[in-house]
Write a protein that holds these residues in place. Structure first.
Motif, PDB file in Angstrom:
ATOM      1  N   LEU A 123       1.562  -3.935  -9.569  1.00 45.93           N
ATOM      2  CA  LEU A 123       1.240  -3.965  -8.164  1.00 45.93           C
ATOM      3  C   LEU A 123      -0.324  -3.523  -7.855  1.00 45.93           C
ATOM      4  CD1 LEU A 123       4.065  -1.978  -6.609  1.00 45.93           C
ATOM      5  CD2 LEU A 123       3.371  -4.350  -6.108  1.00 45.93           C
ATOM      6  N   LEU A 124      -0.919  -2.667  -8.817  1.00 40.92           N
ATOM      7  CA  LEU A 124      -2.259  -2.165  -8.528  1.00 40.92           C
ATOM      8  C   LEU A 124      -3.094  -3.563  -9.227  1.00 40.92           C
ATOM      9  CD1 LEU A 124      -2.380   1.342  -9.760  1.00 40.92           C
ATOM     10  CD2 LEU A 124      -2.883   0.633  -7.397  1.00 40.92           C
ATOM     11  N   ASN A 125      -2.601  -4.213 -10.153  1.00 44.38           N
ATOM     12  CA  ASN A 125      -3.307  -5.544 -10.629  1.00 44.38           C
ATOM     13  C   ASN A 125      -3.274  -6.833  -9.769  1.00 44.38           C
ATOM     14  OD1 ASN A 125      -4.265  -3.907 -12.779  1.00 44.38           O
ATOM     15  ND2 ASN A 125      -2.573  -4.512 -14.200  1.00 44.38           N
ATOM     16  N   THR A 143       0.757  -1.222  -0.132  1.00 43.00           N
ATOM     17  CA  THR A 143      -0.011  -0.024   0.146  1.00 43.00           C
ATOM     18  C   THR A 143       0.749   1.195   0.058  1.00 43.00           C
ATOM     19  OG1 THR A 143      -0.141  -0.234   2.444  1.00 43.00           O
ATOM     20  CG2 THR A 143      -2.093  -1.018   0.966  1.00 43.00           C
ATOM     21  N   GLY A 144       1.872   1.297   0.877  1.00 37.31           N
ATOM     22  CA  GLY A 144       2.641   2.431   1.024  1.00 37.31           C
ATOM     23  C   GLY A 144       3.541   2.805  -0.438  1.00 37.31           C
ATOM     24  N   ASN A 145       4.012   1.533  -0.846  1.00 35.37           N
ATOM     25  CA  ASN A 145       4.802   1.455  -2.017  1.00 35.37           C
ATOM     26  C   ASN A 145       3.918   1.926  -3.222  1.00 35.37           C
ATOM     27  OD1 ASN A 145       7.057   0.708  -0.551  1.00 35.37           O
ATOM     28  ND2 ASN A 145       6.769  -1.425  -1.315  1.00 35.37           N
ATOM     29  N   MET A 146       2.734   1.601  -3.214  1.00 32.67           N
ATOM     30  CA  MET A 146       2.037   1.838  -4.399  1.00 32.67           C
ATOM     31  C   MET A 146       1.588   3.427  -4.422  1.00 32.67           C
ATOM     32  SD  MET A 146      -0.868  -1.263  -5.152  1.00 32.67           S
ATOM     33  CE  MET A 146      -0.908  -1.999  -3.587  1.00 32.67           C
ATOM     34  N   GLU A 147       1.443   3.870  -3.204  1.00 29.47           N
ATOM     35  CA  GLU A 147       1.098   5.415  -3.211  1.00 29.47           C
ATOM     36  C   GLU A 147       2.359   6.124  -3.460  1.00 29.47           C
ATOM     37  OE1 GLU A 147      -0.741   8.715  -0.224  1.00 29.47           O
ATOM     38  OE2 GLU A 147      -0.625   6.529   0.510  1.00 29.47           O
ATOM     39  N   THR A 148       3.423   5.704  -2.820  1.00 32.51           N
ATOM     40  CA  THR A 148       4.743   6.630  -3.316  1.00 32.51           C
ATOM     41  C   THR A 148       5.030   6.556  -4.772  1.00 32.51           C
ATOM     42  OG1 THR A 148       5.841   5.555  -1.330  1.00 32.51           O
ATOM     43  CG2 THR A 148       7.100   6.300  -3.055  1.00 32.51           C
ATOM     44  N   LEU A 149       4.270   5.526  -5.663  1.00 31.37           N
ATOM     45  CA  LEU A 149       4.708   5.606  -7.187  1.00 31.37           C
ATOM     46  C   LEU A 149       3.707   6.441  -7.630  1.00 31.37           C
ATOM     47  CD1 LEU A 149       5.337   1.774  -7.710  1.00 31.37           C
ATOM     48  CD2 LEU A 149       7.107   3.515  -8.200  1.00 31.37           C
ATOM     49  N   VAL A 150       2.366   6.296  -7.114  1.00 26.55           N
ATOM     50  CA  VAL A 150       1.533   7.222  -7.539  1.00 26.55           C
ATOM     51  C   VAL A 150       1.855   8.891  -7.538  1.00 26.55           C
ATOM     52  CG1 VAL A 150      -0.904   8.101  -7.229  1.00 26.55           C
ATOM     53  CG2 VAL A 150      -0.466   5.612  -7.252  1.00 26.55           C
TER      54      VAL A 150
END
Length: 1059
Positions: A778-780, A756-763
């Motif tokens: 990751l989102l998929n 979750t934290g990594n995905m938000e970082t990339l967003v």
């Protein structure tokens, strides 16, 4: 406030160019090139006026023929007789139909002339000697009164057409033979071009088709009865032209319009804007001492959206009259008295201004206060791209604009006598309150994006602001430039001027860059325009130039001024709309303002919601909201309707969409996951425990199919819902609590850490390339990830201690470091590590660290061992000790840039870590449920455990602590949503201490009621306890958070003591 650019035509109505127009002071921008102007508050059944050329627009050619006949001693009017009596097959008819060339016409016409008169005529001599020179004499100068009438017709929004019997000139096309500006007409029909001539009905039908009007919606002016008869037979209204002045008066009567005294960019004065001419004339004579034997000539500027503005011609002077609009007005608006005061004062201190003649504050003269100023002739540039200018000219003009703005802001307020013109200081808050009230007073419906914008502004009002004279609506089209030189000769539209913050003017100068492309009030290009390629400055370049010329530092809160300017603009156009529907419109397009108020507000909020500018106020310290009288509705950034100050505390109070998601999540956990907890636990005990459980893949597929996927990504990071569900932190808190009741639930919804934290970082910080390579998988749910920060050799609670290195080489980065507690690294699908290390140890302490994307299969990445947590391995993701030895990664893998690691960490860890607190509430609720169930079933000392006083006390205390922690968790989420992570930092620290300690105590009490069973894996309590205890370190040591909280309290106390 809004201004119309006015063409200053030459004799034939030609303009100076496409991008610049010769102008006089007014209040509204001109229509964009090619647009059709609307009629001034009238509704016509007539939509088009069709003009003949010879005998209507220009003198008839027969006068020239008669002079030639006298000179050559030919029978009077003989040439005309041959033309008229020749019929449909005559040489003249064929010439005008394009069937004969001029040379062919010579022979044919000479024969016809001889047959009728018995005399010879040299047509070649006539055409060469007379037609080319004679036409210049007889037809080269259009009737000026008729050109005036054509322009008046067009200014009212009616279409115009030229319908002429014409011929091809030797060596020229027909268009070059027309002795006038073709742009005066929407449609031009020339007989020699279309192959038919008047009075053929087909040519009239073609003209009507080109105009797109019915016959009865048009009127035709011609000097020949036969042509008029044919038109009338089709249903076209007709006017016979024998004398142009008489014909114009007939057309005025027919249309109900004055068709004389045209001034470019003006309309006939609409009925509701008429002023008493006798009183105006008395004022001009007796007060301004302007004398004339003729009455004033007056017209209204076309696009006046605020204060009606008129052109006044009187006594040989060209003047501009600006007055308050009629009817009931909003408080403090339309202060023409202030405009006059500031324009006269600044004009005496070097700011380019028109000459100010006089101010009349007596409403009995013309109905409202007004002032009169000079009519300036110069250029106003409507389109910010300045079409028709060279790149160098564009740069010069924008530079002049910046110079003029600096001139205004440098004026000494006291020396100009403007000390009482406005309050010094507090301008932004005061004007925000004022415009909020005016917006509320003119509001016709609720615009949620406007409410959100207002709330955002109220939380970010600057603590300090400069004090200068401010124009209030400083735009390119409010400047009059010299007709030839890059020099501003007049600054207009001072209605909103006061003493205030000069940066608001700087935004106004750039407002066209932020408005919709089809915005009806401006004729400017908007949207995606390569300003640099055109030589025009970008917003950043213009702002930089202004700062340099003013000698001030760069503006670090520009986003605030963008938000403030857009909010004020919406308030203004909403007022325009309210006046329009109340019958007080000063322009026919005013009724369109309502639609654009919504569009501009929506666009502004979409842009501003992405800003990283943090609030300057907090709820604990008080608010700068304008809601002093309860009139302003303020909203949070929530994807629903929670009001600021009305925090949602139960799922049922959520807006419909998030509430529906919440109940579906709850149902999914209860019906899909919890009944199969035993299977999940059994797999975790098997020799396949380091593999992906097929049952988890089944859960994920079902959740994804139901739209219960990536729920964690906060709306502030993903305002367009491109990647996530569009929930706020507060809304997601209720769902995370449900997930916390089952240790496998978060992963089923793709909402588990550290992904979750990594995905938000990339967003938030990833490039498009990085997003495509890592974020989308990751989102998929196709891959997993880990986060490499903690190191075994240093106290990693202080991130400045990190020793890992990220060394830049020629074409790659070289990674070296020893990490542990790298959660998720052991998962079979883990493909990415977000790695934190130092790129430059010589930088300041918080600029040494960077974050970089490291593929887990890169050579040099070595997993040393899994780490246990109180004996639990947390398979299959685990917690790994990892060595990174000379790992090479591409330069494009750096996140945000070198030295930005701490910045990313602050943005990453707020939402991600509070998710743990949300789930801990669910942990505690599950433990509470188990404790209550156990104590009702178990008998000890002759009665159920539930009957024991100590057990009851534990249950009661647990409920108290759960509710307290839940409210504090929701408050932290609420603060994050509405004020950002920085302002919410104290709340986040408090809940990071409170939630795990609370959950630990509740689970401990539950374990106690289970006895030995509570320590086993037969129940989830032992795993819960281990996980909860870990978070008191993994989420930052309690001591660090307590230190932050204490420091906040001391800072607050210090501020209070200083007061």
């Amino acid at each position: 406030m809004l201004r119309c650019s006015l063409l200053f035509p030459n004799l034939l109505g030609k303009t100076l160019g496409n991008s610049s127009k010769v102008l006089l002071p007014s209040l509204c921008t001109a229509s964009p090139p090619g647009s059709t102007k609307m009629a001034s508050s009238r509704r016509y059944t007539t939509k088009a006026v069709i003009f003949d050329l010879g005998g209507v627009i220009v003198p008839p050619p027969f006068n020239m023929f008669e002079d030639y006949e006298k000179e050559k001693n030919l029978p009077p009017k003989s040439i005309s007789r041959v033309i008229i009596e020749g019929g449909h097959n005559s040489a003249w008819t064929k010439l005008e139909s394009g069937e004969l060339t001029v040379t062919q016409f010579f022979d044919a016409f000479q024969k016809e002339y001889f047959n009728l008169t018995g005399k010879n005529i040299n047509m070649a001599e006539l055409f060469t000697a007379e037609l080319f020179t004679g036409f210049s004499k007889y037809m080269g100068s259009p009737y000026p009164q008729m050109i005036d009438a054509v322009q008046c017709v067009r200014s009212e929004g009616l279409k115009t057409a030229l319908l002429t019997n014409n011929w091809h000139w030797p060596g020229k096309d027909s268009s070059n033979s027309l002795p006038l500006d073709r742009s005066l007409f929407d449609v031009i029909i020339e007989s020699c071009v279309v192959g038919m001539r008047k009075p053929d009905p087909r040519i009239y039908e073609l003209c009507l088709k080109e105009l797109n009007v019915a016959p009865q919606e048009s009127v035709f002016l011609d000097d020949l009865g036969g042509n008029l008869k044919s038109a009338k037979a089709l249903g076209i209204n007709t006017i016979k032209v024998s004398d142009p002045n008489v014909a114009i008066r007939e057309l005025e009567t027919f249309l109900g319009l004055p068709l004389h005294g045209y001034v470019p960019g003006t309309l006939a004065v609409a009925e509701h804007l008429k002023i008493p001419m006798d009183r105006l004339e008395d004022y001009l004579k007796n007060v301004l001492h302007i004398q004339s034997t003729e009455p004033p000539h007056i017209r209204c500027f076309e696009h006046g959206q605020s204060n009606p503005t008129y052109y006044v011609g009187y006594g040989g002077k060209q003047l501009v009259l600006r007055k308050k609009p009629p009817g009931k007005l909003l408080p403090s608006a339309h202060a023409v008295e202030r405009e006059f005061q500031v324009m006269r004062a600044l004009g005496q201190h070097g700011v380019p201004m028109p000459k100010m003649y006089g101010l009349c504050e007596d409403p009995s003269v013309i109905g409202t206060p007004f002032y009169i100023m000079e009519y300036l002739k110069g250029r106003i540039f409507v389109d910010r791209t300045l079409p028709g200018m060279t790149n160098a000219q564009r740069r010069e003009l924008y530079s002049c604009m910046a110079d003029t703005l600096c001139q205004i802001h440098r004026v000494n307020i006291s020396a100009a006598g403007l000390d009482s013109y406005g309050k010094k200081g507090g301008y932004l808050k005061r004007n925000f309150t004022r415009w909020s009230r005016q917006y509320e007073a003119s509001k016709t419906q609720e615009i949620e994006s406007m409410n959100k914008l207002m709330q955002w502004i109220s939380e970010r009002l600057p603590e300090n602001e400069e004090v200068t004279v401010v124009h209030g609506d400083f735009r390119l089209d409010n400047l009059i430039f010299h007709p030839d030189r890059p020099e501003v000769i007049g600054v207009l539209d001072w209605e909103l001027s006061t003493i205030g913050d000069p940066i608001t003017d700087l935004f106004s100068a750039m407002i066209n860059y932020y408005l919709p492309m089809d915005f009806f009030m401006f004729g400017s290009a908007a949207g995606d325009v390569d300003m640099h390629a055109l030589g025009c400055p970008s917003v950043e370049e213009f702002v930089t130039e202004y700062c340099q010329k003013m000698g001030i530092a760069p503006i670090d809160n520009w986003d605030f001024y963008v938000a403030f300017g857009m909010f004020r603009f919406v308030a203004i156009i909403q007022g325009v709309y309210k006046r329009a529907i109340s019958g007080q419109k000063s322009n026919p397009k005013s009724e369109m303002a309502g639609e654009f108020a919504i569009k501009v507000a929506d666009d502004a909020w979409k842009m501003i919601s992405k800003s990283k500018l943090k609030p300057t106020v907090s709820l604990t310290a008080g608010s700068n909201s304008p809601n002093q009288n309860g009139s302003v509705r303020t909203y949070s950034t929530s994807a629903g309707s929670e009001k600021l100050g009305m925090m949602t505390v139960t799922p049922d109070a959520l807006p419909e969409r998030p509430k529906d998601i919440y109940y579906r999540v709850k149902k999914f956990i209860k019906e899909e996951i919890m009944p199969r907890e035993a299977e999940l636990l059994e797999f975790a005990k098997s020799d396949k425990k380091w593999q992906v459980n097929p049952l988890m893949d089944e859960f994920k597929a079902k959740a994804k199919a139901q739209g219960l996927w990536n729920l964690f990504l906060p709306l502030e990071s993903d305002p367009d819902r491109k990647y996530g569900a569009g929930l706020t932190n507060l809304q997601y808190a209720f769902m995370a609590e449900e997930m916390g009741k089952c240790m496998w639930a978060s992963e089923a919804f793709n909402c588990s850490a550290p992904d979750t934290g990594n995905m938000e970082t990339l967003v938030k910080y990833g490039t498009e390339e990085q997003k495509q390579q890592w974020l989308i998988p990751l989102l998929n749910g196709e891959i997993r990830s880990c986060f490499g920060m903690t190191e075994p050799q240093v106290a990693s609670s202080d991130a400045t201690n990190i020793e890992a290195s990220i060394e830049r080489m020629s074409d790659h980065y070289l990674i070296n470091g020893h990490k542990w507690w790298t959660s998720g690294a052991l998962h079979p699908k883990c493909k990415l590590c977000i790695f934190m290390g130092k790129t430059d140890k010589g930088e300041s302490i918080h600029r040494q660290q960077s974050m970089i994307l490291v593929p887990m299969d890169a050579p040099g990445v070595k997993i040393i061992r899994p780490l246990s947590v109180f004996g639990f391995m947390d398979e299959p993701a685990g917690h790994a000790e990892v060595i990174f030895e000379n790992v090479k990664v591409p330069l494009t893998n750096i996140l945000l840039g070198e030295g930005r690691g701490f910045e990313i960490a602050q943005g990453r860890l707020g939402p991600g870590r509070i998710h743990h607190c949300m789930r801990l509430i669910g942990n505690a609720e599950r433990a509470m449920e188990l404790m209550v169930k156990r104590t009702q079933e178990r008998i000890a000392f002759g009665k159920p455990l539930a009957a024991q006083g100590t057990i009851q006390a534990d249950v009661a205390q647990s409920r108290i602590e759960i509710e307290q922690a839940r409210l504090l968790t929701l408050r932290a989420a609420y603060m994050m949503d509405n004020f950002g992570n920085k302002v919410a930092a104290p709340d986040i620290s408090m809940i990071k201490v409170a939630a795990p300690n609370m959950a630990s105590r509740v689970v401990d009490r539950a374990i106690q009621t289970y006895g030995g069973a509570g320590l086993s894996n037969d129940f989830p309590l032992a795993v819960m306890y281990a996980h909860i205890r870990t978070l008191r370190i993994a989420d930052g040591p309690d001591e660090v958070h307590r230190r932050s909280i204490a420091r906040m309290e001391y800072r607050r106390a210090g501020k209070v003591n200083k007061l």
